[in-house]
Write a protein that holds these residues in place. Structure first.
Motif, mmCIF file in Angstrom:
data_model
loop_
_atom_site.group_PDB
_atom_site.id
_atom_site.type_symbol
_atom_site.label_atom_id
_atom_site.label_comp_id
_atom_site.label_asym_id
_atom_site.label_seq_id
_atom_site.Cartn_x
_atom_site.Cartn_y
_atom_site.Cartn_z
ATOM 1 N N GLU A 203 0.822 -1.212 0.000
ATOM 2 C CA GLU A 203 0.000 0.000 0.000
ATOM 3 C C GLU A 203 0.854 1.259 0.000
ATOM 4 O OE1 GLU A 203 -3.240 0.172 -0.533
ATOM 5 O OE2 GLU A 203 -3.093 -2.007 -0.805
ATOM 6 N N GLU A 204 1.956 1.242 0.737
ATOM 7 C CA GLU A 204 2.817 2.422 0.780
ATOM 8 C C GLU A 204 3.444 2.702 -0.586
ATOM 9 O OE1 GLU A 204 3.385 4.705 3.183
ATOM 10 O OE2 GLU A 204 1.770 3.712 4.284
ATOM 11 N N PHE A 205 3.871 1.665 -1.275
ATOM 12 C CA PHE A 205 4.443 1.879 -2.614
ATOM 13 C C PHE A 205 3.380 2.367 -3.590
ATOM 14 C CE2 PHE A 205 8.170 -0.727 -1.359
ATOM 15 C CZ PHE A 205 9.144 0.165 -1.772
ATOM 16 N N LYS A 206 2.200 1.805 -3.500
ATOM 17 C CA LYS A 206 1.123 2.236 -4.389
ATOM 18 C C LYS A 206 0.769 3.703 -4.140
ATOM 19 C CE LYS A 206 -0.939 -2.366 -4.973
ATOM 20 N NZ LYS A 206 -2.097 -3.236 -4.660
ATOM 21 N N ALA A 207 0.836 4.122 -2.871
ATOM 22 C CA ALA A 207 0.474 5.494 -2.511
ATOM 23 C C ALA A 207 1.427 6.518 -3.116
ATOM 24 C CB ALA A 207 0.442 5.641 -0.994
ATOM 25 N N ILE A 208 2.657 6.129 -3.436
ATOM 26 C CA ILE A 208 3.605 7.078 -4.030
ATOM 27 C C ILE A 208 3.757 6.845 -5.535
ATOM 28 C CG2 ILE A 208 4.877 7.427 -1.884
ATOM 29 C CD1 ILE A 208 7.075 5.572 -3.024
ATOM 30 N N GLY A 209 2.835 6.086 -6.118
ATOM 31 C CA GLY A 209 2.812 5.948 -7.568
ATOM 32 C C GLY A 209 3.416 4.682 -8.124
ATOM 33 N N TYR A 210 3.838 3.762 -7.250
ATOM 34 C CA TYR A 210 4.427 2.502 -7.717
ATOM 35 C C TYR A 210 3.374 1.409 -7.588
ATOM 36 C CZ TYR A 210 8.880 4.869 -8.030
ATOM 37 O OH TYR A 210 9.888 5.730 -8.405
ATOM 38 N N GLU A 211 2.360 1.508 -8.451
ATOM 39 C CA GLU A 211 1.239 0.574 -8.379
ATOM 40 C C GLU A 211 1.612 -0.820 -8.884
ATOM 41 O OE1 GLU A 211 -2.239 2.159 -10.191
ATOM 42 O OE2 GLU A 211 -2.140 4.043 -9.085
ATOM 43 N N ALA A 212 2.602 -0.882 -9.744
ATOM 44 C CA ALA A 212 3.069 -2.186 -10.233
ATOM 45 C C ALA A 212 4.089 -2.720 -9.242
ATOM 46 C CB ALA A 212 3.676 -2.039 -11.626
ATOM 47 N N ILE A 213 3.633 -3.511 -8.301
ATOM 48 C CA ILE A 213 4.530 -4.038 -7.264
ATOM 49 C C ILE A 213 4.329 -5.532 -7.123
ATOM 50 C CG2 ILE A 213 2.874 -3.349 -5.464
ATOM 51 C CD1 ILE A 213 5.366 -3.121 -3.585
ATOM 52 N N SER A 214 5.420 -6.248 -6.943
ATOM 53 C CA SER A 214 5.406 -7.707 -6.826
ATOM 54 C C SER A 214 6.372 -8.141 -5.734
ATOM 55 C CB SER A 214 5.833 -8.358 -8.156
ATOM 56 O OG SER A 214 5.044 -7.904 -9.226
ATOM 57 N N VAL A 215 6.179 -9.355 -5.281
ATOM 58 C CA VAL A 215 7.142 -9.943 -4.355
ATOM 59 C C VAL A 215 7.288 -11.420 -4.690
ATOM 60 C CG1 VAL A 215 5.435 -10.518 -2.562
ATOM 61 C CG2 VAL A 215 7.831 -10.164 -1.933
ATOM 62 N N ALA A 216 8.505 -11.928 -4.545
ATOM 63 C CA ALA A 216 8.785 -13.344 -4.769
ATOM 64 C C ALA A 216 9.859 -13.783 -3.792
ATOM 65 C CB ALA A 216 9.243 -13.594 -6.211
ATOM 66 N N ILE A 217 9.872 -15.046 -3.479
ATOM 67 C CA ILE A 217 10.965 -15.626 -2.690
ATOM 68 C C ILE A 217 11.934 -16.280 -3.659
ATOM 69 C CG2 ILE A 217 11.610 -17.362 -0.977
ATOM 70 C CD1 ILE A 217 8.940 -16.894 0.385
ATOM 71 N N LEU A 218 13.153 -15.819 -3.644
ATOM 72 C CA LEU A 218 14.198 -16.399 -4.487
ATOM 73 C C LEU A 218 15.158 -17.183 -3.606
ATOM 74 C CD1 LEU A 218 15.059 -13.445 -6.936
ATOM 75 C CD2 LEU A 218 13.253 -15.184 -7.120
ATOM 76 N N GLU A 219 15.400 -18.430 -3.966
ATOM 77 C CA GLU A 219 16.365 -19.267 -3.250
ATOM 78 C C GLU A 219 17.744 -19.011 -3.858
ATOM 79 O OE1 GLU A 219 18.670 -20.895 -1.252
ATOM 80 O OE2 GLU A 219 16.676 -21.404 -0.467
ATOM 81 N N SER A 220 18.642 -18.453 -3.078
ATOM 82 C CA SER A 220 19.969 -18.089 -3.585
ATOM 83 C C SER A 220 20.689 -19.262 -4.236
ATOM 84 C CB SER A 220 20.820 -17.519 -2.452
ATOM 85 O OG SER A 220 20.225 -16.366 -1.902
ATOM 86 N N ALA A 221 20.530 -20.453 -3.672
ATOM 87 C CA ALA A 221 21.230 -21.623 -4.205
ATOM 88 C C ALA A 221 20.821 -21.929 -5.635
ATOM 89 C CB ALA A 221 20.970 -22.836 -3.314
ATOM 90 N N ALA A 222 19.616 -21.540 -6.030
ATOM 91 C CA ALA A 222 19.132 -21.800 -7.393
ATOM 92 C C ALA A 222 19.816 -20.908 -8.428
ATOM 93 C CB ALA A 222 17.623 -21.607 -7.459
ATOM 94 N N TYR A 223 20.625 -19.955 -7.958
ATOM 95 C CA TYR A 223 21.300 -19.020 -8.866
ATOM 96 C C TYR A 223 22.824 -19.146 -8.782
ATOM 97 C CZ TYR A 223 16.583 -17.259 -9.026
ATOM 98 O OH TYR A 223 15.220 -17.175 -9.170
ATOM 99 N N GLY A 224 23.287 -20.256 -8.242
ATOM 100 C CA GLY A 224 24.728 -20.493 -8.216
ATOM 101 C C GLY A 224 25.412 -20.056 -6.943
ATOM 102 N N VAL A 225 24.648 -19.755 -5.895
ATOM 103 C CA VAL A 225 25.226 -19.434 -4.594
ATOM 104 C C VAL A 225 25.349 -20.749 -3.815
ATOM 105 C CG1 VAL A 225 24.919 -18.144 -2.435
ATOM 106 C CG2 VAL A 225 24.163 -17.147 -4.611
ATOM 107 N N PRO A 226 26.532 -21.106 -3.309
ATOM 108 C CA PRO A 226 26.682 -22.400 -2.622
ATOM 109 C C PRO A 226 26.154 -22.369 -1.192
ATOM 110 C CG PRO A 226 28.771 -21.242 -2.657
ATOM 111 C CD PRO A 226 27.807 -20.381 -3.426
ATOM 112 N N GLN A 227 24.925 -21.920 -1.045
ATOM 113 C CA GLN A 227 24.340 -21.697 0.272
ATOM 114 C C GLN A 227 22.816 -21.671 0.147
ATOM 115 O OE1 GLN A 227 24.075 -17.953 3.462
ATOM 116 N NE2 GLN A 227 25.343 -17.780 1.651
ATOM 117 N N ILE A 228 22.136 -22.296 1.101
ATOM 118 C CA ILE A 228 20.678 -22.197 1.180
ATOM 119 C C ILE A 228 20.352 -20.863 1.858
ATOM 120 C CG2 ILE A 228 18.588 -23.191 2.164
ATOM 121 C CD1 ILE A 228 19.807 -24.846 -0.101
ATOM 122 N N ARG A 229 19.812 -19.945 1.090
ATOM 123 C CA ARG A 229 19.544 -18.600 1.624
ATOM 124 C C ARG A 229 18.359 -17.988 0.877
ATOM 125 N NH1 ARG A 229 23.211 -15.585 4.671
ATOM 126 N NH2 ARG A 229 22.662 -13.390 4.978
#
Length: 387
Positions: A203-229
């Protein structure tokens, strides 16, 4: 260099050479299995959310094409994990902010070309600051507001003042008006107060004009980081463009193992020049460490500290724990600051200022540069479309 097979064959002997067959049997009995995917259910729910019309997952090119020098400001920059990753992606840091003087010193050491503000974000006046350096156009604002109040690792206090620092992040965004924002936090933020904190951020982002907002959980290990994060990544823009996230690059069975990142570092010889230092142990303490099985901890009351890493698996999520870092997967000592940095994907040329413990604190709080690099590379084609 020893191969992974050599390490796996020798690991039990290295850990248990000081003990009897009876003790060996006891340790095998209490061996733990690695736990992965704590946030898998929440991650799937977010990916299947059909109400988010802006989130897309895109294949990341290692060298995305662009003829433009896109700029960014890094807030709550810490030692510079996001900046390092975005620089690797080809983006240009213009200004940064960090309140901790030692983390600020590390940032300045590694990014001397970036204009850095060391102080409280409430005192940061972005327009005045940018005017002093020629009022460059800013295409992205990125950062990770402190997450201690959100983390499931400790007590989650909804009234912790650190929980509300994202309002300062939003204030700065509203003044700079970048095309895109990227905000990072722990996944626990998404379930705090039964999702009310997440909705407040939206809601705060939308209130300042950033109505296109998303969130996702990215697992670092899936991108070549040798760590579950796993990390919660908010992306928003003010032009109603897609919010691109990088597609995972590795399947769980392909995740990089901890030894693939650290096995070439000296086992018991420190190299202070590159932060390869660890807490020194007495011989008696090393005997106690030798009894700790993979996944087990040296202390019952501090179960997440002095915990032995698993050989042949990605590292467990690293953290500093006041010097009580995780135990090396096959040596009878805790991992070093440089080993922590390797597991975070910082290059060896990235040097951390301060004492060994302060270096560990900075590393444990950082965003893995490789994860940030993939996010930056996913964004570039969409920045190109805007420009």
């Amino acid at each position: 260099m020893r191969t992974r097979t050599d390490l796996i064959v020798n690991v039990k002997a290295l850990q248990l050479s000081l003990f009897t067959e009876q003790e060996d049997h006891i340790l095998h009995k209490y061996d733990k299995k690695p736990k992965l995917g704590r946030y898998e259910r929440l991650k799937r729910q977010l990916e299947q959310n059909h109400d988010d019309h802006y989130k897309i997952f895109v294949k990341v090119k290692e060298q995305p094409e662009t003829s433009f020098n896109y700029t960014f400001v890094d807030l709550f920059a810490g030692a510079g994990g996001i900046t390092q990753g975005f620089v690797q992606a080809g983006l240009k840091p213009i200004a940064s902010l960090e309140i901790n003087p030692i983390a600020s010193a590390t940032y300045v050491k590694n990014f001397p070309q970036c204009h850095h503000f060391c102080g409280d974000i409430a005192e940061f006046l972005p327009i005045n600051w940018l005017n002093q350096i020629g009022s460059p156009e800013i295409h992205l604002v990125v950062g990770g507001p402190p997450c201690q109040g959100f983390s499931v690792a400790g007590q989650r206090n909804p009234n912790d003042p650190r929980n509300f620092l994202f309002y300062e992040f939003i204030r700065v965004v509203s003044e700079i008006r970048p095309w895109y924002i990227v905000m990072e936090n722990v996944p626990g933020i998404l379930t705090m107060n039964k999702g009310a904190v997440k909705e407040a951020i939206f809601e705060e982002f939308k209130a300042i004009g950033y109505e296109a907002i998303s969130v996702a959980i990215l697992e670092s290990a899936a991108y070549g980081v040798p760590q579950i994060r796993p990390r919660a990544i908010f992306i928003a823009n003010r032009l109603k463009m897609p919010n691109p996230y990088p597609e995972p690059q590795l399947l769980p069975e392909q995740y990089l193992s901890i030894e693939s990142a650290i096995s070439d570092l000296p086992e018991y010889k420190s190299i202070p020049e590159i932060n390869h230092e660890w807490t020194r142990h007495s011989s008696e303490y090393m005997k106690r460490i030798a009894q700790v099985p993979p996944g087990g901890s040296l202390y019952k009351s501090y179960a997440d500290a002095f915990k032995r890493q698993y050989l042949g698996k990605p590292s467990m999520t690293i953290k500093e724990n006041h010097g009580g870092t995780h135990i090396h997967p096959y040596l009878n000592r805790v991992i070093s600051a440089r080993e922590m940095a390797r597991l975070q994907t910082f290059p060896d040329s990235f040097i951390f200022e301060g004492t060994m413990k302060k270096a560990m604190w900075q590393i444990g709080n950082a965003v893995p540069p490789r994860l940030a690099e993939c996010i930056g590379k996913a964004l570039i084609p969409y920045l190109n479309k805007i420009s």
